[in-house]
Design an enzyme around this catalytic site. Structure first.
Site, PDB file in Angstrom:
ATOM      1  N   SER A  55       0.800  -1.637  -0.274  1.00 51.06           N
ATOM      2  CA  SER A  55      -0.054   0.184   0.156  1.00 51.06           C
ATOM      3  C   SER A  55       0.873   1.109   0.234  1.00 51.06           C
ATOM      4  CB  SER A  55      -0.882   0.444   1.136  1.00 51.06           C
ATOM      5  OG  SER A  55       0.020  -0.013   2.460  1.00 51.06           O
ATOM      6  N   LYS A  94       0.889   4.545   6.758  1.00 54.25           N
ATOM      7  CA  LYS A  94      -0.005   5.461   6.065  1.00 54.25           C
ATOM      8  C   LYS A  94       0.910   7.338   6.072  1.00 54.25           C
ATOM      9  CE  LYS A  94      -2.871   2.096   4.937  1.00 54.25           C
ATOM     10  NZ  LYS A  94      -2.551   1.432   3.854  1.00 54.25           N
TER      11      LYS A  94
END
Length: 203
Positions: A55, A94
Site C-alpha cells: 500500500s 500510511k
C-alpha cells in the site's frame, strides 16, 4: 621470611581475584544498564515496525523495517506514520494527507486529491519519469472505496485523513473499513527505514 613471601603472594592473588570480579561486575552492570536503556527507548520513545503489503509503494515495500518516534508527536501533512488501528485490529503505515479542520476533496475521475482547495504536490509514479515532487504516488486516486457519500469533507476534531502512496491498492481513509483515523491511534512518525541496508532512508 618465607611466611612473609607467602603472605605477599596470597595478597597478590586476592587482589587479582578482586580485580577480576570487579571487571566482571562492571561488565554485567554495563550490560544490564544498556539493555534497560534499550528496552525503555523502544517502549516509550521509538517503535520498531515491519511493512506489510504494497500500500505504500513506491516509497516503502513489503518487509521493510522502520523506526518511528512515539514521543510528543503531532501528525502533520505528508508525514509517514504508524497507526495502531482499532477498526482493522492491526498496525498499518500510511501518509497523513489532512489533519483536523482541513478540507479534503478527491476527484476520482481525474485521480487528483485536494486539501483546502489546493491540489497535492504529487505525481504519477511511472518508469523513466523525472521525479521532482515532494512525494510520489504509485497510482492516481481513481478508486472510491466507499468511506464517504460525497466529497469534499472536513476532517473532524481529533482525527486525521490518511492515504497510502499506492492509492488504488491501499486500505486507507477513503475505504469504508477505515475512514477517519483517531489521532490517539497514531503511534508515531516514521523516522527511517533501517532494512534492507541497501535502502537505508531518513524520512
Amino acid at each position: 621470611m618465607l611466611k612473609e613471601k607467602e603472605q605477599k603472594t596470597l595478597t597478590k592473588k586476592e587482589n587479582k581475584t578482586t580485580a577480576v570480579l570487579k571487571e566482571i561486575l562492571s561488565f554485567v552492570l554495563t550490560f544490564v544498564l544498556t539493555f534497560a536503556a534499550y528496552k525503555a527507548t523502544f517502549t516509550y520513545v521509538l517503535e520498531n515496525s515491519v511493512v506489510e503489503g504494497c500500500s505504500m509503494e513506491p516509497t516503502l515495500h513489503e518487509e521493510d523495517r522502520l523506526i518511528s518516534t512515539k514521543i510528543l508527536y503531532t501528525p502533520k501533512q505528508e508525514d509517514i506514520i504508524i497507526i495502531d488501528s482499532g477498526k482493522l485490529q492491526k498496525k498499518i503505515v500510511k501518509r497523513v494527507v489532512a489533519t483536523e479542520g482541513q478540507v479534503v476533496d478527491i476527484d476520482f475521475e481525474t485521480g487528483k486529491v485536494y486539501v483546502d482547495g489546493c491540489e497535492l504536490n504529487e505525481q504519477l509514479y511511472s518508469k523513466g519519469a523525472e521525479l521532482t515532487a515532494d512525494y510520489f504516488v504509485n497510482t492516481l486516486t481513481t478508486r472510491n472505496m466507499g468511506a464517504f457519500d460525497s466529497y469534499p469533507l472536513t476532517v473532524p476534531e481529533g482525527y486525521i485523513f490518511v492515504l497510502g502512496d499506492n492509492r488504488n491498492s491501499s486500505l486507507d481513509s477513503k475505504s469504508g473499513m477505515l475512514g477517519f483515523v483517531p489521532t490517539d491511534e497514531v503511534l508515531g512518525k516514521v523516522l527511517m527505514r533501517v532494512r534492507p541496508l541497501s535502502d537505508l532512508t531518513l524520512f
